[in-house]
Design an enzyme around this catalytic site. Structure first.
Site, PDB file in Angstrom:
ATOM      1  N   ASP A  23      -8.769  41.218   9.813  1.00 41.23           N
ATOM      2  CA  ASP A  23      -8.654  41.381  11.273  1.00 41.23           C
ATOM      3  C   ASP A  23      -9.640  40.422  11.929  1.00 41.23           C
ATOM      4  OD1 ASP A  23      -8.374  42.597  14.020  1.00 41.23           O
ATOM      5  OD2 ASP A  23      -7.290  44.106  12.894  1.00 41.23           O
ATOM      6  N   HIS A  32       4.726  42.420  17.656  1.00 42.06           N
ATOM      7  CA  HIS A  32       5.097  42.747  19.040  1.00 42.06           C
ATOM      8  C   HIS A  32       4.044  42.266  20.042  1.00 42.06           C
ATOM      9  CE1 HIS A  32       2.563  46.326  17.976  1.00 42.06           C
ATOM     10  NE2 HIS A  32       2.038  45.979  19.121  1.00 42.06           N
TER      11      HIS A  32
HETATM   12  C1  LIG Z   1      -1.545  47.015  17.530  1.00 38.13           C
HETATM   13  S1  LIG Z   1      -2.941  46.778  16.431  1.00 38.13           S
HETATM   14  C2  LIG Z   1      -2.246  47.280  14.848  1.00 38.13           C
HETATM   15  C3  LIG Z   1      -3.327  47.713  13.859  1.00 38.13           C
HETATM   16  C4  LIG Z   1      -2.822  48.154  12.464  1.00 38.13           C
HETATM   17  N1  LIG Z   1      -1.998  47.137  11.833  1.00 38.13           N
HETATM   18  C5  LIG Z   1      -2.061  49.466  12.519  1.00 38.13           C
HETATM   19  O1  LIG Z   1      -0.890  49.498  12.150  1.00 38.13           O
HETATM   20  O2  LIG Z   1      -2.659  50.483  12.957  1.00 38.13           O
HETATM   21  C6  LIG Z   1      -2.962  44.996  16.325  1.00 38.13           C
HETATM   22  C7  LIG Z   1      -4.096  44.473  15.455  1.00 38.13           C
HETATM   23  O3  LIG Z   1      -4.017  43.049  15.407  1.00 38.13           O
HETATM   24  C8  LIG Z   1      -5.340  42.551  15.426  1.00 38.13           C
HETATM   25  N2  LIG Z   1      -5.332  41.141  15.856  1.00 38.13           N
HETATM   26  C9  LIG Z   1      -5.089  40.651  17.095  1.00 38.13           C
HETATM   27  N3  LIG Z   1      -5.187  39.317  17.095  1.00 38.13           N
HETATM   28  C10 LIG Z   1      -5.511  38.962  15.828  1.00 38.13           C
HETATM   29  C11 LIG Z   1      -5.773  37.710  15.206  1.00 38.13           C
HETATM   30  N4  LIG Z   1      -5.695  36.566  15.888  1.00 38.13           N
HETATM   31  N5  LIG Z   1      -6.091  37.698  13.885  1.00 38.13           N
HETATM   32  C12 LIG Z   1      -6.155  38.857  13.179  1.00 38.13           C
HETATM   33  N6  LIG Z   1      -5.916  40.080  13.721  1.00 38.13           N
HETATM   34  C13 LIG Z   1      -5.602  40.119  15.036  1.00 38.13           C
HETATM   35  C14 LIG Z   1      -6.043  43.470  16.406  1.00 38.13           C
HETATM   36  O4  LIG Z   1      -7.461  43.402  16.338  1.00 38.13           O
HETATM   37  C15 LIG Z   1      -5.476  44.811  15.991  1.00 38.13           C
HETATM   38  O5  LIG Z   1      -6.244  45.422  14.975  1.00 38.13           O
END
Ligand SMILES: C[S@@+](CC[C@H](N)C(=O)[O-])C[C@H]1O[C@@H](n2cnc3c(N)ncnc32)[C@H](O)[C@@H]1O
Length: 155
Positions: A108, A150
């Site tokens: 992440d 999404h």
């Molecule tokens: C909607 S959350 C989903 C979290 C997890 N996969 C779950 O199912 O509970 C989206 C995740 O994408 C991560 N994220 C956003 N941009 C990112 C990036 N550029 N690189 C890695 N992770 C990222 C956010 O920090 C967050 O933890």
């Protein structure tokens, strides 16, 4: 995210049909042209609230998926799974409980990994990684992206 709800109409009027992650109701609410995740990165408390909310969603019956049984993970029981955007590792922990010999790497953004939990005595590893840059873990069995795509427009 609730702060953005009050600005949805304003955002739709200002940027009709926009797919830009910088043109959002959240951005109007917070007076920023950063993306949601860039904005979180500059605010430790907000970043923590958001990642806590992802963990919380795993505890809500309506949102919790029985993903451990919806896919035959047993074929990767001794393999490597990369949970891309895996937040604080709630999913990884479930997998690790069921598959103690599976290697699970939770990736992440750095600010999430830095403040995420460290599960002692498990097969989970945390790694700061920006998913828009080349994947450092080569040859894993599964690259798992749940609730990730999404957040981003198709390009
Ligand atoms: C909607 S959350 C989903 C979290 C997890 N996969 C779950 O199912 O509970 C989206 C995740 O994408 C991560 N994220 C956003 N941009 C990112 C990036 N550029 N690189 C890695 N992770 C990222 C956010 O920090 C967050 O933890």
């Amino acid at each position: 995210m609730w702060s953005g709800a009050a600005h949805v109409v304003d955002a739709m009027e200002k940027w009709p049909s926009s797919q830009e992650p910088t043109q959002t109701a959240y951005g109007l609410a917070h007076g920023t042209d950063l993306t949601f995740f860039e904005h979180l990165a500059g605010n430790e408390t907000k970043a923590k609230h958001f990642s806590d909310s992802m963990t919380f969603m795993q505890s809500a019956p309506e949102l919790r998926h029985d993903f451990v049984h919806e896919y035959d993970w047993s074929r990767h029981a001794r393999g490597t799974v990369v949970d891309v955007g895996g937040s604080k590792g709630a999913i990884a922990l479930k997998l690790a409980e069921n598959y103690p010999n599976m290697k699970i790497i939770v990736q992440d953004r750095a600010e999430i990994i830095t403040h995420g939990p460290r599960y002692a005595n498990t097969n989970i590893e945390f790694q700061a990684h920006d998913l828009f840059t080349p994947q450092p873990v080569k040859g894993a069995d599964v690259y798992f992206l749940r609730w990730i795509l999404h957040d981003w427009p198709a390009r």
